[in-house]
Structure formats: structure tokens, C-alpha cells
Design an enzyme around this catalytic site. Structure first.
Site, PDB file in Angstrom:
ATOM      1  CG  ASP A  81      -2.154  -0.869   1.009  1.00 37.48           C
ATOM      2  OD1 ASP A  81      -2.043  -1.841   0.239  1.00 37.48           O
ATOM      3  OD2 ASP A  81      -3.197  -0.595   1.612  1.00 37.48           O
ATOM      4  CB  CYS A 122       1.571  -6.110   4.020  1.00 36.88           C
ATOM      5  SG  CYS A 122       3.262  -5.815   4.603  1.00 36.88           S
ATOM      6  CG  ASP A 123      -1.586  -2.251   4.704  1.00 37.94           C
ATOM      7  OD1 ASP A 123      -0.514  -2.650   5.203  1.00 37.94           O
ATOM      8  OD2 ASP A 123      -1.927  -1.070   4.715  1.00 37.94           O
ATOM      9  CE  LYS A 124      -6.386  -2.626   1.963  1.00 36.45           C
ATOM     10  NZ  LYS A 124      -5.158  -1.992   2.459  1.00 36.45           N
ATOM     11  CB  CYS A 195       5.126   0.177   8.005  1.00 36.07           C
ATOM     12  SG  CYS A 195       5.574   0.240   6.255  1.00 36.07           S
ATOM     13  CD  GLU A 491      -4.374   2.462   2.867  1.00 36.43           C
ATOM     14  OE1 GLU A 491      -3.222   2.941   2.741  1.00 36.43           O
ATOM     15  OE2 GLU A 491      -4.608   1.420   3.500  1.00 36.43           O
ATOM     16  CB  SER A 517      -2.502   4.842   5.396  1.00 35.92           C
ATOM     17  OG  SER A 517      -1.435   4.239   6.081  1.00 35.92           O
TER      18      SER A 517
END
Length: 611
Positions: A81, A122-124, A195, A491, A517
Site C-alpha cells: 500500500d 501486510c495490509d490486505k 511498517c 487510502e 492508511s
């Protein structure tokens, strides 16, 4: 006794062809009849949170085979992302979640796998795999790649901690020199891993602990630390144990839907509120609950947000603490322990370890246990060495942080605020709700009234902010960026970061039907539902309209007369609720996503009524 799913392709003369192919993958005669366990990896060299996962699948596979299973690894896609941020690539991020869920279903069902280990980060990727796990409802253990170490650098003779968001903010700050900006950029992301703050990736990995689907420490132990290797080994062993309990002992309490029930979803949301997690987690929990056929809605989130205090503040809500500090303070088991002592947890839910949550907290909460091995595990710390290798260091803090009065994690008595870290607002601007991360909002702007300045896209908003069009007192409205309107629900990290770059972080609000985000902080309100493209009132806002935001009272209102709004709505009905003068290429794949997507209050999942 439940029959192994894999028997469909491994038993009987009619399956001779399938067995011949299984043999070509390395299976031996005595492997037929063992559970076939999918190792669902997400290695890619595009994403720092996944760059170190290449060998993790086989690490898990060997443990599965030692424990009596047959392991077969495959990979999913993974979008970064941060790299996709601020341009058309972000349109693909949220849709990739559903694509990941589908791809896992396709592979697991096509090959009749009996169970799976999901290696995400990670995000998704974590939410996509979570949706698949609850959809398939076969034995499953989650293990993630782990958080990145926080960056550090020396500026003005002072050592400061950094993360990705600092690089973005300072890169656009006209008062920061090119040299300092470059130094921050080089220092912000020093290692592999997700992150380093409580952004979306780490938030979701933490929530898998609360849901009961991952092992203690999964959300907080650093990607670089040698201790994380044991989580992968244990995941391989434990999934075979879950297979035995289900397929041999007929114990369906080990299945994902039995573990991640309504109470577990409430625990996960309570954790999210307590730790000031990413607002994206709301979207993903709503989507996962639908896959689990759990009745978990925005109303539940609103109720919990009024009960649960903020017990931990981590970047981006403060620069004092990052995920490595959460781990030192006892990780997610410590936060759950504090929630339990405050009677804010369902401690009778179950976990993949076969324990109740109460039993797991008693064993792993550093405030409760004297077990030196547990304390040693939570003393695992950063090395401060740039690397893309997992398990590459064994540094430890001298002590754990068990200070619940002034430390990283606090008790309810000494909470950062008795109001939780996330809140749902509603009003005429968001009849179906919207979300704000209250942990990242300065107390001076918890109530805010300002004039709207409207943008039809994120790109236009960025230009307006950096070009000086946005001024103190404005409510920046970014619309037609929802699941349908984007399509893809981008985002808005760049707009929120650039408001800070321009010195407007505490002087403006931002409202969008898009999302944020996990790195976002400030008065940033997202997931406005219904979205503009679905006829939401956000599509009727005009420049200069007064907007009232009242977080303590959970309210957001557009102060325009009903007669005027009715006239505007009639005009939009004629125009088809489309953005004006937006230049954006939308691929066929994204158009398909947008056609089926629901608004954020439903998790932006596909609308089944359209199928």
C-alpha cells in the site's frame, strides 16, 4: 468421523490419475491418507513486509511433515500500500483483498486440502486470508512475517525514531532541507517486516491473536528477531494437531468459525479500540464477519467504542512507541489481560492452542506469569542493523516494560483516555456511519466546525493542499473515492500527511468516503456511508457549506436546509452521482469490483443481491 477432504483425490481406483499427479509432486505411498495441508504463502520482492517470506513456507512445511501431515505450498499476490500510495495503483489495493480470498478458496477447494497455514503480513493479505479461512472453515493457523524495526536517525544532535509516515510528511515539508529529508527517507524503513507503527498490517496481525487464530506474539515479535522462527515452527505443528482433533476426534470446536465467533469478533474490536489501531480494521472485521456468518455490525462497533478505553498509543498516534515497544510491554496478550481485568473481554473464547482465552492470558501475560521463558520472549528487541533477512538477530532488552501506569501499555485506571482509540460517528452526512481514529486526534479539535472545501478525487485534494487552496478552518471533503466511486476505495495517507506538512494538522478536518492508511492521524474521518456514488449526502456538499463534527457525542452534521438538499439531490439524480471533471482511467477489472462493491459499513464486500 469427518472424512479427510483430500480423500476425494487420493482414495479409490477412479482417482489413479490424481494420485499419479500427487506422486509427481513428491508424495509417497504412505502419504496417501495423511491430511494434506495447504501452506498459503505471500512472498514477493515488491513488499518489505513479505520480502523475507520466501523460505518461511518450507520452514512450516517441514514441521507439518514431521508432525504427520503432507504440506503443499502455494502463493498469493500481495500489494504494498505504501508503494501503491498517491497514484492509480492504490485503486487496486482493497480489491486485492477479495481477490486473495478468492484465490485461496480456489486453490484449497480445487485440490481438496484438509487444512491450511496462512503466512501473511501486510495490509490486505491478512484480511484476505482471514476471509478465506472463515469461508472455507477448515483447520487453520495464522502466522505473519512480523513488524519492521523502527527507524532511527540523528537530527539536530538528537536521536529520533522514525517510520514510513515521517518520510512522507517531511518529504513534503517546505521547511525541511533536502539533506534532512533524504536522511529521514534513508532511515525510516531499515528492515524487512510490516511498517513499524500500529498501521493496518500490524493492527490486523494483532487482531488475529484476539480472534484466537494465531499464536501469542504473532502481532508484535519483530520480523528480524530469532524468536519469530519458533512461531512458524509451532504453526506447522499446531495445524496438524488441529487436523487430528477435527478429523479423528470429531472436535469441530477447532474450526475457524467456532473459534472466531461473535464473542471473538467483539474481543478483536475491543483490542483495536484499546490499542488505537487502524480504521481499516473496521472494514476488514466487517468483511470477515460476513464470511463467518457472524452478525457483527457497525452498531456493535459503536457500542464497544463507548465502553473500551485507549490503553496503548503507538505510532502514528505518538512517536514515543512503535511495535517493538508493544512487544517489550508484553504484546497483545498484555493488552488483552488489561481488558480482561477491566471486565471488557469475553475470556471464554477458544484459541488455536486449544486453550480458553483466559487460560492463554494467564500463561502469556507478563503481569500474571513468572515464567522466565515468557519474559525472555517479550524482551526480544531491535538490533538497529539494516537487513532484509528474517531471524537475523537475537538482541534483547534488559527488562520487560510492565509499567501499567506510565508505560507503553496501561491499565484501565491509567488509560491514555477513558474514551477508546476508535469511534463511529453518525448524522445526516453519514447515515450509515463513518469512522475516526480518536487516538490520533488532538484534544483541541475533538469538536470542530468549519467550511467545506470539496474535491472530487484524492489527486485534486493533494494539489489543493500543496497549492495553498486549503486553509485553516476548512473541512476537506474528498468524495467519489468509496468502493464504488473510486472504484477501489483509495487510502488518503498523502492528503492527511500533506496537511501536516503545511502546518494544518490541527487546523483542518478531512472527511471522505474513501479510507485511510493505518499511518493516518489527525481529524481524519473516513468510510463515510453511504458513499457519494451510492447516493450518500457527502455527494451533495458544496464549497462553503458548514460542517459540524462532535466526536464526544459521535455526531457529524451538514448544516444545510432540507429544502436545499432536496434540490441538490434532484440535480444529482439527473447527473447519475458521478464525479465532475475527474480524469481517471478505470480498468475493466476495477469496474467489475465497483459494480459489485457495497459501501464501507458493509465491509466493502460484494453485494450478493447482484449475483
Amino acid at each position: 468421523m469427518p472424512k479427510l477432504r483430500s480423500a476425494t483425490s487420493t482414495q479409490g481406483r477412479n482417482m489413479a490419475g490424481a494420485r499419479a499427479l500427487w506422486r509427481a509432486t513428491g508424495m509417497k505411498e504412505n502419504d496417501f491418507g495423511k491430511p494434506i495441508i495447504a501452506v498459503v504463502n505471500s512472498f514477493t520482492q515488491f513488499v518489505p513486509g513479505h520480502v523475507h517470506l520466501k523460505d518461511m513456507g518450507q520452514l512450516v512445511a517441514r514441521e507439518i511433515e514431521k508432525a504427520g501431515g503432507v504440506a503443499k505450498e502455494f502463493n498469493t499476490i500481495a500489494v504494498d500500500d505504501g508503494i501503491a500510495m498517491g497514484h492509480g495503483g492504490m485503486l487496486y489495493s482493497l480489491p486485492s483483498r477479495d481477490l486473495i480470498a478468492d484465490s485461496v478458496e480456489y486453490m484449497v477447494n480445487a485440490h481438496c486440502a484438509d487444512a491450511m497455514v496462512c503466512i501473511s503480513n501486510c495490509d490486505k493479505i491478512t484480511p484476505g486470508m482471514l476471509m478465506a479461512a472463515l469461508r472455507l472453515n477448515i483447520p487453520c493457523v495464522f502466522v505473519s512475517g512480523g513488524p519492521m524495526e523502527a527507524g532511527k536517525t540523528k537530527l539536530s544532535d538528537k536521536i529520533i525514531k522514525l517510520d514510513l509516515v515521517d518520510a512522507m510528511i517531511q518529504g513534503a515539508n517546505p521547511n525541511v532541507s533536502d539533506e534532512d529529508s533524504a536522511q529521514i527517507e534513508r532511515s525510516a524503513c531499515p528492515t524487512c517486516g510490516s511498517c513499524s507503527g500500529m498501521f493496518t498490517a500490524n493492527s490486523m496481525n494483532c487482531l488475529t491473536e484476539a480472534l484466537g487464530l494465531s499464536l501469542p506474539g504473532n502481532g508484535s515479535c519483530l520480523a528480524t528477531h530469532a524468536d519469530r522462527k519458533q512461531l512458524f515452527l509451532d504453526a506447522g505443528k499446531q495445524v496438524v494437531e488441529l487436523c487430528k482433533r477435527y478429523y479423528e476426534q470429531e472436535d469441530d470446536s477447532v474450526l475457524p468459525r467456532s473459534i472466531a465467533n461473535k464473542k471473538a469478533f467483539e474481543n478483536a474490536m475491543s483490542l483495536d479500540i484499546a490499542m488505537g489501531g487502524s480504521t481499516n480494521t473496521v472494514l476488514h472485521l466487517l468483511a470477515a464477519a460476513q464470511e463467518a456468518e457472524v452478525d457483527f455490525t457497525m452498531a456493535d462497533i459503536d457500542r464497544l467504542s463507548r465502553q473500551v478505553p485507549c490503553l496503548s498509543k503507538v505510532a502514528p498516534n505518538t512517536q514515543k512507541y512503535h511495535m517493538e515497544d508493544v512487544h517489550r510491554a508484553g504484546g497483545i496478550m498484555a493488552i488483552l489481560g488489561e481488558l480482561d481485568r477491566a471486565n471488557l473481554l469475553h475470556n471464554d473464547t477458544r484459541t488455536v492452542l486449544g486453550m480458553s482465552l483466559a487460560e492463554q492470558i494467564a500463561k502469556y501475560d507478563i503481569v500474571l506469569t513468572k515464567d522466565e521463558a515468557v519474559h525472555k520472549f517479550f524482551r526480544a528487541g531491535p538490533a538497529g542493523i539494516r537487513t532484509t533477512e528474517a531471524f537475523s538477530q537475537d538482541c534483547r532488552w534488559d527488562t520487560v516494560d510492565d509499567d501499567r501506569e506510565n508505560g507503553c501499555i496501561r491499565s484501565k485506571t491509567f488509560a491514555y483516555s477513558q474514551d477508546g482509540g476508535l469511534a463511529m460517528l453518525s448524522g445526516n452526512l453519514a447515515m450509515d456511519g463513518c469512522i475516526v481514529k480518536t487516538a490520533g486526534v488532538d484534544e483541541s479539535i475533538l469538536k470542530f466546525t468549519g467550511d467545506a472545501i470539496v474535491f472530487e478525487s484524492q489527486e485534486d485534494a493533494v494539489a489543493g493542499i500543496l497549492g495553498g487552496k486549503v486553509q485553516a478552518g476548512h473541512v476537506v471533503v474528498i468524495r467519489y473515492e468509496g468502493p464504488k466511486g473510486g472504484p477501489g476505495m483509495q487510502e488518503m495517507l498523502y492528503p492527511t500527511s500533506y496537511l501536516k506538512s503545511m502546518g494544518l494538522g490541527k487546523a483542518c478536518a478531512l472527511l471522505t468516503d474513501g479510507r485511510f492508511s493505518g499511518g493516518t492521524s489527525g481529524l481524519s474521518i473516513g468510510h463515510c456511508s453511504p458513499e457519494a456514488a451510492a447516493g450518500g449526502l457527502i455527494g451533495l456538499v458544496k464549497d462553503g457549506d458548514k460542517i459540524e463534527i462532535d466526536i464526544p457525542n459521535r455526531s457529524i452534521q451538514l448544516c444545510v436546509a432540507e429544502e436545499e438538499l432536496a434540490q441538490r439531490r434532484a440535480e444529482q439524480d439527473k447527473l447519475g452521482w458521478q464525479p465532475v471533471n475527474r480524469q481517471r482511467e478505470v480498468s475493466f477489472a476495477l469496474k467489475v469490483y465497483g459494480h459489485f462493491a457495497t459501501s464501507a459499513d458493509k465491509g466493502a464486500v460484494r453485494d450478493k443481491t447482484k449475483i
